[in-house]
Design a protein around this motif. Structure first.
Motif, PDB file in Angstrom:
ATOM      1  N   UNK A   1       4.897   5.930   8.092  1.00 40.34           N
ATOM      2  CA  UNK A   1       4.842   7.358   7.819  1.00 40.34           C
ATOM      3  C   UNK A   1       6.255   7.911   7.732  1.00 40.34           C
ATOM      4  N   UNK A   2       6.424   8.946   6.909  1.00 38.41           N
ATOM      5  CA  UNK A   2       7.677   9.693   6.838  1.00 38.41           C
ATOM      6  C   UNK A   2       7.511  10.945   7.694  1.00 38.41           C
ATOM      7  N   UNK A   3       8.185  10.990   8.848  1.00 39.82           N
ATOM      8  CA  UNK A   3       7.982  12.076   9.808  1.00 39.82           C
ATOM      9  C   UNK A   3       8.454  13.430   9.291  1.00 39.82           C
ATOM     10  N   UNK A   4       9.271  13.455   8.253  1.00 41.05           N
ATOM     11  CA  UNK A   4       9.667  14.748   7.701  1.00 41.05           C
ATOM     12  C   UNK A   4       8.494  15.454   7.033  1.00 41.05           C
ATOM     13  N   UNK A   5       7.396  14.731   6.776  1.00 39.61           N
ATOM     14  CA  UNK A   5       6.187  15.326   6.198  1.00 39.61           C
ATOM     15  C   UNK A   5       5.271  15.914   7.265  1.00 39.61           C
ATOM     16  N   UNK A   6       5.720  15.924   8.512  1.00 39.81           N
ATOM     17  CA  UNK A   6       4.966  16.552   9.600  1.00 39.81           C
ATOM     18  C   UNK A   6       5.761  17.765  10.079  1.00 39.81           C
TER      19      UNK A   6
ATOM     20  N   UNK B   1      11.647  -4.155  10.192  1.00 38.71           N
ATOM     21  CA  UNK B   1      10.663  -5.097   9.647  1.00 38.71           C
ATOM     22  C   UNK B   1      10.804  -5.099   8.136  1.00 38.71           C
ATOM     23  N   UNK B   2      11.242  -6.229   7.581  1.00 39.54           N
ATOM     24  CA  UNK B   2      11.504  -6.336   6.143  1.00 39.54           C
ATOM     25  C   UNK B   2      12.440  -5.226   5.670  1.00 39.54           C
ATOM     26  N   UNK B   3      13.446  -4.928   6.505  1.00 37.05           N
ATOM     27  CA  UNK B   3      14.437  -3.925   6.144  1.00 37.05           C
ATOM     28  C   UNK B   3      14.051  -2.495   6.458  1.00 37.05           C
ATOM     29  N   UNK B   4      12.833  -2.252   6.958  1.00 37.15           N
ATOM     30  CA  UNK B   4      12.388  -0.890   7.263  1.00 37.15           C
ATOM     31  C   UNK B   4      12.493  -0.639   8.763  1.00 37.15           C
ATOM     32  N   UNK B   5      13.034   0.522   9.134  1.00 39.15           N
ATOM     33  CA  UNK B   5      13.230   0.843  10.551  1.00 39.15           C
ATOM     34  C   UNK B   5      11.904   0.926  11.298  1.00 39.15           C
ATOM     35  N   UNK B   6      11.967   0.575  12.580  1.00 39.31           N
ATOM     36  CA  UNK B   6      10.785   0.591  13.442  1.00 39.31           C
ATOM     37  C   UNK B   6      11.038   1.556  14.596  1.00 39.31           C
ATOM     38  N   UNK B   7      10.093   2.471  14.804  1.00 41.53           N
ATOM     39  CA  UNK B   7      10.137   3.399  15.939  1.00 41.53           C
ATOM     40  C   UNK B   7       9.112   2.929  16.961  1.00 41.53           C
ATOM     41  N   UNK B   8       9.567   2.632  18.163  1.00 41.79           N
ATOM     42  CA  UNK B   8       8.665   2.157  19.210  1.00 41.79           C
ATOM     43  C   UNK B   8       8.202   3.326  20.073  1.00 41.79           C
ATOM     44  N   UNK B   9       6.937   3.326  20.435  1.00 39.29           N
ATOM     45  CA  UNK B   9       6.391   4.354  21.321  1.00 39.29           C
ATOM     46  C   UNK B   9       5.159   3.802  22.002  1.00 39.29           C
ATOM     47  N   UNK B  10       4.686   4.530  23.000  1.00 38.24           N
ATOM     48  CA  UNK B  10       3.483   4.120  23.750  1.00 38.24           C
ATOM     49  C   UNK B  10       2.295   5.018  23.447  1.00 38.24           C
TER      50      UNK B  10
ATOM     51  N   UNK C   1       0.817  -1.217   0.000  1.00 36.75           N
ATOM     52  CA  UNK C   1       0.000   0.000   0.000  1.00 36.75           C
ATOM     53  C   UNK C   1       0.851   1.267   0.000  1.00 36.75           C
ATOM     54  N   UNK C   2       2.107   1.177   0.427  1.00 35.63           N
ATOM     55  CA  UNK C   2       2.975   2.352   0.463  1.00 35.63           C
ATOM     56  C   UNK C   2       3.443   2.685  -0.950  1.00 35.63           C
ATOM     57  N   UNK C   3       3.118   3.870  -1.473  1.00 35.07           N
ATOM     58  CA  UNK C   3       3.527   4.220  -2.838  1.00 35.07           C
ATOM     59  C   UNK C   3       5.048   4.185  -2.993  1.00 35.07           C
ATOM     60  N   UNK C   4       5.497   3.790  -4.153  1.00 32.38           N
ATOM     61  CA  UNK C   4       6.927   3.694  -4.429  1.00 32.38           C
ATOM     62  C   UNK C   4       7.621   5.034  -4.243  1.00 32.38           C
ATOM     63  N   UNK C   5       6.917   6.123  -4.613  1.00 30.60           N
ATOM     64  CA  UNK C   5       7.539   7.450  -4.520  1.00 30.60           C
ATOM     65  C   UNK C   5       7.818   7.855  -3.075  1.00 30.60           C
ATOM     66  N   UNK C   6       7.146   7.224  -2.112  1.00 28.73           N
ATOM     67  CA  UNK C   6       7.271   7.628  -0.709  1.00 28.73           C
ATOM     68  C   UNK C   6       7.959   6.564   0.142  1.00 28.73           C
ATOM     69  N   UNK C   7       8.628   5.620  -0.493  1.00 30.24           N
ATOM     70  CA  UNK C   7       9.314   4.582   0.269  1.00 30.24           C
ATOM     71  C   UNK C   7      10.466   5.141   1.092  1.00 30.24           C
ATOM     72  N   UNK C   8      11.224   6.047   0.502  1.00 36.79           N
ATOM     73  CA  UNK C   8      12.402   6.583   1.187  1.00 36.79           C
ATOM     74  C   UNK C   8      11.982   7.425   2.397  1.00 36.79           C
ATOM     75  N   UNK C   9      12.488   7.065   3.538  1.00 40.36           N
ATOM     76  CA  UNK C   9      12.231   7.838   4.754  1.00 40.36           C
ATOM     77  C   UNK C   9      11.054   7.362   5.576  1.00 40.36           C
ATOM     78  N   UNK C  10      10.203   6.529   5.033  1.00 43.74           N
ATOM     79  CA  UNK C  10       9.050   6.029   5.799  1.00 43.74           C
ATOM     80  C   UNK C  10       9.504   5.005   6.829  1.00 43.74           C
ATOM     81  N   UNK C  11       8.935   5.057   8.018  1.00 46.96           N
ATOM     82  CA  UNK C  11       9.293   4.134   9.103  1.00 46.96           C
ATOM     83  C   UNK C  11       8.019   3.551   9.710  1.00 46.96           C
ATOM     84  N   UNK C  12       8.181   2.418  10.360  1.00 51.26           N
ATOM     85  CA  UNK C  12       7.088   1.818  11.117  1.00 51.26           C
ATOM     86  C   UNK C  12       6.991   2.492  12.490  1.00 51.26           C
ATOM     87  N   UNK C  13       5.761   2.642  12.982  1.00 48.71           N
ATOM     88  CA  UNK C  13       5.522   3.148  14.333  1.00 48.71           C
ATOM     89  C   UNK C  13       4.550   2.201  15.018  1.00 48.71           C
TER      90      UNK C  13
END
Length: 399
Positions: A342-347, A315-324, A268-280
């Motif tokens: 999500x790519x946090x630089x877009x916030x 996860x599958x090579x993508x960084x994971x950010x843990x939070x509560x 579901x993640x568009x190819x154009x937005x793969x760079x920089x997106x992380x799991x939360x």
């Protein structure tokens, strides 16, 4: 003392000259001033000498009584000692006893035999400069977002339409295209945290108490900011990421956590937005992925350790950010999010007034107040990198 009388007569003559206007015109005033100063100095010296002679003459004749102060025992003077084993004096004496074997002075200890059961009362009652508190996980989200500090708010132009290039034949032109733009405007929201202690507590508290109190205030502000970045409703606070409606096909309902969950999210993640997106997600949700393997028996999640020894989760090579700030899969309500990409630089988080910690006194109650205030707003400026995993109705943890 004929000289004293001569000086007084000369000063009287000078006084008569100055009072006579005719005679004072023919006199050098500067020279007269110098003479008067010299006469005064000489007169003062002569009068002092005369007084000392008279005093010493009275002592010799026995007219004046004198006292002789003698000190027979210097230890008889009264000392103001701080009592108790927590006193600075006792603690220094105890340190000298431990380091060099010096005996503790008798006046600081009782004339009794000390047994092993009494050791707790002999060792100085010191307090470690640390207050043990329950830890909270904060500071994972704030460093990732885009930070601005623009007074008067900030407006970000946006556009969802890009021009399209077309192939044309020789000598032919193409249609003119319009570039349309929108905008996102940031408002003003005040975040405030204040903690008050009574004057008595502030006066008697340890030095570590004040620093711990300030750290608590800053930690509370950080937690409030990060919670707003993730799930803020935009009413009196920043608008959170999870309040955005994802693009079509980027909101996924999950009935159980399995390998296909990750495949669907990455698809579901568009190819154009793969760079920089992380799991939360929460740590508990991530650990649900850790024990899973793909069809080839390879672990889905990996935890590596960097140069500094801190874990690096993927996860599958993508960084994971843990939070509560989101619920775990097993505790999330139906149709509510439990993880997202999500790519946090877009916030953008805009702070018109950066966080500042101040201390002041409440004049009514004499309470000492520590407060932190900042003016801040935040919004998602591009939600195309947002993929949300929602817990499906009736979903449960994989057995």
């Amino acid at each position: 003392m004929n000289r004293i009388e001569e000086i007084k007569r000369r000063k009287a003559e000078i006084n008569e000259i100055l009072n006579d206007e005719k005679r004072s015109k023919d006199v050098d005033l500067k020279a007269l001033e110098k003479e008067v100063r010299e006469l005064n100095a000489e007169l003062e010296e002569l009068e002092t000498r005369k007084r000392l002679l008279e005093e010493t003459k009275q002592i010799d004749s026995g007219e004046t009584q004198t006292r002789t102060i003698e000190t027979f025992n210097a230890q008889q003077k009264t000392e103001n000692r701080e009592l108790g084993t927590d006193s600075i004096e006792y603690r220094k004496a105890f340190m000298n006893y431990v380091l060099r074997g010096d005996k503790i002075p008798a006046e600081l200890r009782q004339d009794e035999v000390t047994y092993t059961t009494d050791v707790g009362s002999v060792i100085p009652e010191t307090v470690l400069n640390r207050i043990v508190e329950k830890l909270e996980a904060t500071g994972m989200i704030l460093p990732l977002v885009t930070r601005t500090a623009i007074r008067g708010g900030v407006t970000v132009p946006t556009s969802t339409v890009k021009p399209v290039a077309t192939w044309v034949a020789e000598g032919q032109g193409s249609d003119k295209q319009k570039k349309t733009t929108g905008q996102i405007t940031f408002a003003y929201h005040k975040l405030r945290c204040a903690v008050a202690v009574s004057l008595e507590v502030d006066t008697m508290a340890l030095a570590v108490f004040e620093s711990t109190l300030i750290n608590n205030v800053v930690e509370a502000m950080t937690k409030a900011l990060e919670q707003a970045i993730i799930s803020g409703d935009g009413v009196g606070k920043p608008t959170g990421i999870l309040t955005e409606i994802p693009e079509a096909g980027q909101s996924i309902d999950v009935s159980e956590i399995n390998y296909q969950t990750l495949i669907n999210a990455e698809s579901a993640l568009p190819l154009e937005y793969e760079t920089g997106a992380v799991w939360v997600m929460t740590k508990k949700t991530f650990m649900s992925f850790v024990g899973m393997v793909d069809n080839n028996g390879q672990p889905i999640a990996r935890v590596n350790y960097g140069i500094n020894g801190s874990p690096e989760r993927t996860l599958l090579g993508r960084n994971v950010v843990l939070c509560n700030y989101v619920d775990s899969f097993d505790t999330a309500a139906d149709e509510s999010p439990f993880a997202f990409l999500f790519n946090f630089s877009d916030y953008i988080l805009n702070t018109n007034y950066q966080m500042g910690v101040k201390r002041y006194e409440d004049n009514e109650t004499d309470d000492q107040v520590t407060k932190a205030v900042m003016i801040v707003d935040g919004k998602v400026v591009d939600k195309n990198s947002l993929v949300v995993l929602n817990k499906a109705s009736g979903g449960g943890v994989e057995g």
